[in-house]
Design an enzyme around this catalytic site. Structure first.
Site, PDB file in Angstrom:
ATOM      1  CE1 TYR A 116       2.272  -9.426   9.241  1.00 61.50           C
ATOM      2  CE2 TYR A 116       0.295 -10.230  10.795  1.00 61.50           C
ATOM      3  CZ  TYR A 116       1.319  -9.793  10.857  1.00 61.50           C
ATOM      4  OH  TYR A 116       1.213  -8.138  11.451  1.00 61.50           O
ATOM      5  CE  LYS A 166       4.501 -10.396  12.377  1.00 57.81           C
ATOM      6  NZ  LYS A 166       5.347  -8.996  13.020  1.00 57.81           N
TER       7      LYS A 166
HETATM    8  N1  LIG Z   1      -0.331  -1.866  11.117  1.00 57.55           N
HETATM    9  C1  LIG Z   1      -0.411  -2.973  12.264  1.00 57.55           C
HETATM   10  O1  LIG Z   1      -2.160  -2.407  12.410  1.00 57.55           O
HETATM   11  C2  LIG Z   1      -0.159  -4.207  13.217  1.00 57.55           C
HETATM   12  C3  LIG Z   1      -1.480  -4.984  13.862  1.00 57.55           C
HETATM   13  C4  LIG Z   1      -0.255  -5.971  14.133  1.00 57.55           C
HETATM   14  C5  LIG Z   1       1.430  -6.107  13.759  1.00 57.55           C
HETATM   15  N2  LIG Z   1       2.130  -4.638  13.284  1.00 57.55           N
HETATM   16  C6  LIG Z   1       3.303  -5.238  12.982  1.00 57.55           C
HETATM   17  O2  LIG Z   1       4.384  -3.666  13.691  1.00 57.55           O
HETATM   18  C7  LIG Z   1       4.888  -3.633  12.112  1.00 57.55           C
HETATM   19  C8  LIG Z   1       5.536  -2.452  11.509  1.00 57.55           C
HETATM   20  O3  LIG Z   1       3.646  -2.457  11.235  1.00 57.55           O
HETATM   21  P1  LIG Z   1       3.470  -0.815  10.763  1.00 57.55           P
HETATM   22  O4  LIG Z   1       1.624  -1.322   9.889  1.00 57.55           O
HETATM   23  O5  LIG Z   1       3.718  -0.237  11.297  1.00 57.55           O
HETATM   24  O6  LIG Z   1       4.221  -1.318   8.870  1.00 57.55           O
HETATM   25  P2  LIG Z   1       3.667  -0.059   7.552  1.00 57.55           P
HETATM   26  O7  LIG Z   1       4.103   1.691   8.468  1.00 57.55           O
HETATM   27  O8  LIG Z   1       3.394  -0.351   6.687  1.00 57.55           O
HETATM   28  O9  LIG Z   1       6.222   0.364   7.707  1.00 57.55           O
HETATM   29  C9  LIG Z   1       6.879  -1.170   7.562  1.00 57.55           C
HETATM   30  C10 LIG Z   1       8.514  -0.144   7.888  1.00 57.55           C
HETATM   31  O10 LIG Z   1       9.037  -1.348   7.322  1.00 57.55           O
HETATM   32  C11 LIG Z   1      10.067  -1.067   6.415  1.00 57.55           C
HETATM   33  N3  LIG Z   1      10.329  -2.276   5.350  1.00 57.55           N
HETATM   34  C12 LIG Z   1       9.021  -3.216   4.451  1.00 57.55           C
HETATM   35  N4  LIG Z   1       9.110  -4.187   4.006  1.00 57.55           N
HETATM   36  C13 LIG Z   1      10.952  -3.992   4.051  1.00 57.55           C
HETATM   37  C14 LIG Z   1      12.036  -4.306   3.550  1.00 57.55           C
HETATM   38  N5  LIG Z   1      11.843  -5.539   2.842  1.00 57.55           N
HETATM   39  N6  LIG Z   1      13.567  -4.468   4.159  1.00 57.55           N
HETATM   40  C15 LIG Z   1      13.134  -3.538   5.163  1.00 57.55           C
HETATM   41  N7  LIG Z   1      12.090  -2.885   5.874  1.00 57.55           N
HETATM   42  C16 LIG Z   1      11.442  -3.043   4.827  1.00 57.55           C
HETATM   43  C17 LIG Z   1       9.269  -0.773   5.603  1.00 57.55           C
HETATM   44  O11 LIG Z   1      10.298   1.306   5.269  1.00 57.55           O
HETATM   45  P3  LIG Z   1      10.165   1.027   3.946  1.00 57.55           P
HETATM   46  O12 LIG Z   1      10.183   2.522   3.655  1.00 57.55           O
HETATM   47  O13 LIG Z   1      11.551   0.903   3.470  1.00 57.55           O
HETATM   48  O14 LIG Z   1       9.014   0.685   3.206  1.00 57.55           O
HETATM   49  C18 LIG Z   1       8.371   0.656   7.012  1.00 57.55           C
HETATM   50  O15 LIG Z   1       9.335   1.875   7.820  1.00 57.55           O
HETATM   51  C19 LIG Z   1       5.384  -5.256  11.946  1.00 57.55           C
HETATM   52  O16 LIG Z   1       6.576  -6.205  12.206  1.00 57.55           O
HETATM   53  C20 LIG Z   1       4.085  -5.832  11.593  1.00 57.55           C
HETATM   54  O17 LIG Z   1       3.301  -7.105  11.372  1.00 57.55           O
HETATM   55  C21 LIG Z   1       1.217  -3.935  12.542  1.00 57.55           C
END
Ligand SMILES: NC(=O)c1ccc[n+]([C@@H]2O[C@H](COP(=O)([O-])OP(=O)(O)OC[C@H]3O[C@@H](n4cnc5c(N)ncnc54)[C@H](OP(=O)(O)O)[C@@H]3O)[C@@H](O)[C@H]2O)c1
Length: 218
Positions: A186, A190
């Site tokens: 991961y 990033k």
């Molecule tokens: N949350 C954190 O604390 C955090 C911290 C640092 C960075 N980030 C970054 O922020 C971004 C979003 O994170 P999040 O925590 O908000 O994620 P999340 O709540 O798990 O949501 C992930 C989203 O990505 C989609 N997705 C997952 N796998 C997929 C696939 N194989 N093909 C198409 N769509 C897919 C999901 O759609 P489905 O409905 O199809 O599952 C969902 O809409 C990511 O890039 C993550 O690395 C997050």
């Protein structure tokens, strides 16, 4: 003499801390630049818009008058987000895009390439927490595909269609610059997102490219 040295080190440390504080605060004080991308009938495409950060960005952009292209894998979740957006913004046009970015990095953009898209948010991403040795080959491949190849290909395919004064926002993570253990793949993806954004920002003239370093709140 020693007192003077300690005083100098203290002053220097305070100056560095003050600069770091300013660097942290200034983005929060800047007024929104969104208006730059708000041409008539403008669309914003957000990947991974059915949950979390992507969903929040989609709702915020709809609230700011953009039409929205929401991407995800799950039809029901997409419909639910679409309903939520339209309930608050009745004039907003919402189009759903279904594509599994971990299976194929190429999403068919032919049906949307004629639209006046001015914002692309590459947000979809996964971050399995695990020792590298215990991850399956498939998990590694899919994480790299979704987090790096998918946004790269989508950006590549969309750039020729983006209007002047557009924004590409790549949702990255602090893990890309401060990689913790159990997140090797991961964190690597990033770091890729960050380097990809910086390089592209230097290459493109009318398109702004930003890497959003989000961090887990615990
Ligand atoms: N949350 C954190 O604390 C955090 C911290 C640092 C960075 N980030 C970054 O922020 C971004 C979003 O994170 P999040 O925590 O908000 O994620 P999340 O709540 O798990 O949501 C992930 C989203 O990505 C989609 N997705 C997952 N796998 C997929 C696939 N194989 N093909 C198409 N769509 C897919 C999901 O759609 P489905 O409905 O199809 O599952 C969902 O809409 C990511 O890039 C993550 O690395 C997050």
């Amino acid at each position: 003499m020693i007192n003077q040295l300690i005083w100098s080190i203290g002053t220097l440390t305070l100056a560095v801390l003050f600069l770091q504080l300013c660097k942290f605060i200034i983005p929060y004080l800047r007024s929104s630049q969104l208006i730059k991308y708000k041409t008539e009938d403008a669309y914003a495409l957000i990947t991974g818009a059915t949950d979390g950060i992507g969903k929040a960005i989609a709702i915020e952009l709809a609230d700011n008058g953009f039409n929205i292209l929401i991407h995800g894998r799950n039809v029901e979740k997409l419909k639910s987000v679409e309903k939520e957006i339209i309930r608050k913004n009745t004039a907003c046009k919402v189009i759903n895009l279904i594509h599994d970015g971990s299976k194929s990095s190429r999403m068919d953009i032919a049906p949307i390439s004629h639209l006046p898209i001015t914002i692309l948010v590459n947000n979809a991403g996964v971050g399995p927490i695990s020792e590298l040795a215990t991850m399956s080959n498939q998990e590694i491949d899919q994480t790299i595909m979704l987090n790096t190849a998918f946004p790269s290909q989508l950006t590549h395919d969309l750039i020729p269609f983006l209007k002047k004064a557009s924004l590409i926002l790549n949702v990255s993570s602090y893990a890309g610059i401060l990689p913790p253990p159990y997140l090797a793949v991961y964190a690597g993806t990033k770091a890729y997102n960050n380097a990809f954004s910086i390089s592209l920002a230097r290459e493109l003239e009318n398109i702004e490219v930003i890497s959003l370093l989000s961090g887990l709140k615990i």
